[in-house]
Design an enzyme around this catalytic site. Sequence first.
Site, mmCIF file in Angstrom:
data_model
loop_
_atom_site.group_PDB
_atom_site.id
_atom_site.type_symbol
_atom_site.label_atom_id
_atom_site.label_comp_id
_atom_site.label_asym_id
_atom_site.label_seq_id
_atom_site.Cartn_x
_atom_site.Cartn_y
_atom_site.Cartn_z
ATOM 1 N N ARG A 31 16.076 9.825 -3.832
ATOM 2 C CA ARG A 31 15.093 9.842 -4.927
ATOM 3 C C ARG A 31 15.584 9.000 -6.112
ATOM 4 N NH1 ARG A 31 14.528 13.625 -8.893
ATOM 5 N NH2 ARG A 31 15.527 15.262 -7.675
ATOM 6 N N TYR B 299 -9.344 -1.123 -12.194
ATOM 7 C CA TYR B 299 -9.545 -0.278 -11.011
ATOM 8 C C TYR B 299 -10.021 1.117 -11.457
ATOM 9 C CZ TYR B 299 -8.105 2.777 -7.195
ATOM 10 O OH TYR B 299 -8.070 3.743 -6.224
ATOM 11 N N ASP C 116 -1.864 -5.415 -14.238
ATOM 12 C CA ASP C 116 -2.032 -5.077 -12.826
ATOM 13 C C ASP C 116 -2.288 -6.384 -12.078
ATOM 14 O OD1 ASP C 116 -2.928 -4.302 -10.318
ATOM 15 O OD2 ASP C 116 -3.963 -2.522 -11.062
ATOM 16 N N LYS D 206 -1.689 -3.074 -1.036
ATOM 17 C CA LYS D 206 -2.618 -4.170 -0.761
ATOM 18 C C LYS D 206 -1.849 -5.391 -0.237
ATOM 19 C CE LYS D 206 -5.752 -1.375 -2.411
ATOM 20 N NZ LYS D 206 -5.118 -0.456 -3.284
HETATM 21 C C1 LIG Z 1 -6.209 -3.150 -8.630
HETATM 22 C C2 LIG Z 1 -5.661 -1.838 -8.159
HETATM 23 N N1 LIG Z 1 -4.683 -1.258 -8.875
HETATM 24 C C3 LIG Z 1 -4.151 -0.067 -8.493
HETATM 25 C C4 LIG Z 1 -4.612 0.606 -7.383
HETATM 26 C C5 LIG Z 1 -3.996 1.915 -6.992
HETATM 27 O O1 LIG Z 1 -3.108 1.698 -5.924
HETATM 28 P P1 LIG Z 1 -2.724 2.770 -4.801
HETATM 29 O O2 LIG Z 1 -3.961 3.063 -4.002
HETATM 30 O O3 LIG Z 1 -1.639 2.117 -4.023
HETATM 31 O O4 LIG Z 1 -2.244 3.999 -5.527
HETATM 32 C C6 LIG Z 1 -5.624 0.031 -6.600
HETATM 33 C C7 LIG Z 1 -6.130 0.723 -5.406
HETATM 34 O O5 LIG Z 1 -7.158 0.384 -4.839
HETATM 35 C C8 LIG Z 1 -6.160 -1.235 -7.011
HETATM 36 O O6 LIG Z 1 -7.139 -1.836 -6.318
#
Ligand SMILES: Cc1ncc(COP(=O)(O)O)c(C=O)c1O
Length: 395
Positions: free
Chosen positions: A61, A114, A186, A211
Site C-alpha cells: 500500500r 467528466y 485531466d 482508458k
Molecule cells: C475524462 C475522465 N476522467 C476521469 C474518469 C474517471 O476514471 P475511472 O473510471 O478510471 O475512475 C473518466 C472515466 O470515464 C474520464 O472519462
Amino acid sequence: MKKPSEPRADATRCVHSGEDRHGQAAPLTTPIAQTSVFALPNVDALRRYAWGDSDLYLYSRYGNPTITAAEEKIAALEGAEAAVVTSSGMAAELIAALVTCQAGDEIVSMLDVYGGTVKLFEQVLPRCGIKARFIPYHDIANAGRYFSRKTKMLFLETPTNPTLRCVDLAALSAIGHKHRACVVVDNTFATPVLQKPLELGADIVIHSATKYLGGHSDLTAGALAGSKKWMDAARDMRTYTGGVVDPGCAYLLLRGLKTLDVRVERACQNAAEIAVALQRHPEVERVHYPGLADKASLDLVGRQMTDYGMMVSFDIRGGGRAAERFIDRLKLWCLAASLGGVESTVSYPVLTSHIGLSAKQMKLLGVSLATIRLSVGIEDAGDLIADLEQALERA
Ligand SMILES: Cc1ncc(COP(=O)(O)O)c(C=O)c1O
C-alpha cells in the site's frame, strides 16, 4: 541505462522508461511483485527504510516495484519529476483535491468535465468542507471571475467529453497561478503523447489510466504526475486513503503503456478519416472533432496538441430515435460506456455520462438526444467507416 534527463522521444519512453534491469539473467520485462508485504533482511534495512531509502519496499500500500515502474514510465511521458498510480481515475482526482484543498477552501472547475468529476466536487467534497464553482464553456474567457481568496485548485479537462471542445491550458494556467491556485488537468482524452499540460503551465496532471494508458479495456487504474513535492504529498494521501493499485494491474498498465505511442498514432489517423466521412454524410447534422473546429480552436489545438485525438462525436439527423436505431444497427462498433481501448466503441452520452442532467445543463454542454460518441480504435479505417455508413443509412 536511462537517466530522466536524457532526451528521448515518447515512442522510446513508452517502451523503456521505468524498466531498469539489473544483473546478467534479469527478465526483459518488469516482473509482477505480487505481494502485499516485503521481507527485510535485517533491522538495519528497516532503519534505512524508515529514514527514506527509496530502493527499499515495506508494504505494497506504501509502494511496490511493479507500481514504481509504471509510475516512472508515466512521469517520463508527462515530463514530470514523479508520478503516483492509483486504483482508478476517480481515486487520482480525490487525491488531487485532498492534497490541494482543506476544509473551507474552494475549487474552480470547468463545467465540461467528466460527469463523475462533477459528482465528486458536488456530492463528496462538500462533506470535507470543500466547495466547487463551475465555469460554463461559453464563459471561459471570464474564468478569473470564478476565483475567490479561498480558491486553492483550478480543475481543467481538454478535449472535453463528449463534444471535444478544447480550452487554452497555458492561458488558464496563468489565470490559476495569478490566484495562487494549483492547476490540475485531466489529460485522459489527449494522453501525454498528444498533449503535455505540465509544459503548458499545469502543476498536476491526472489520468483515468483505465482508458488510453492501459489501452486494452482490461484494467481500472488512475495516475497523477507533477513535481516531487506534489507527488510526495499524493503518495502519502494514497497511503492514508487506500487508493493503491494492485501489482497485477500495474503490470497490465506497464504493458499497455509500451504501445501507447503506436496506438495513439493509428487511432488518430482512423479518427481523422472517420470525422471527414461523417461530415460528408447526409444523415449527420454536426461533427464534433477538434480537427474540424473553427479557426481559433484549430490554432489553439495546433499550439497545445500534436494531433486531434482519437475521439469523434456527432449529432445524427432525426434526434433520439435515429440515434438509438443507429447504435443498435452497428456490427463492428461495440456499445460500451468507456473509451480508449484498441477496439472501437460507441457510447450514448444521454444514457451514460450525462444521464439525469436538465435540458438547460445539456444545452450548456452542447449535448442532445442526437449526440453519439465514438472512441476510435486501431482497426482498419475502411471497415470502421463501412459499418458506420451501413448503420447511418438504415437509422
Ligand atoms: C475524462 C475522465 N476522467 C476521469 C474518469 C474517471 O476514471 P475511472 O473510471 O478510471 O475512475 C473518466 C472515466 O470515464 C474520464 O472519462
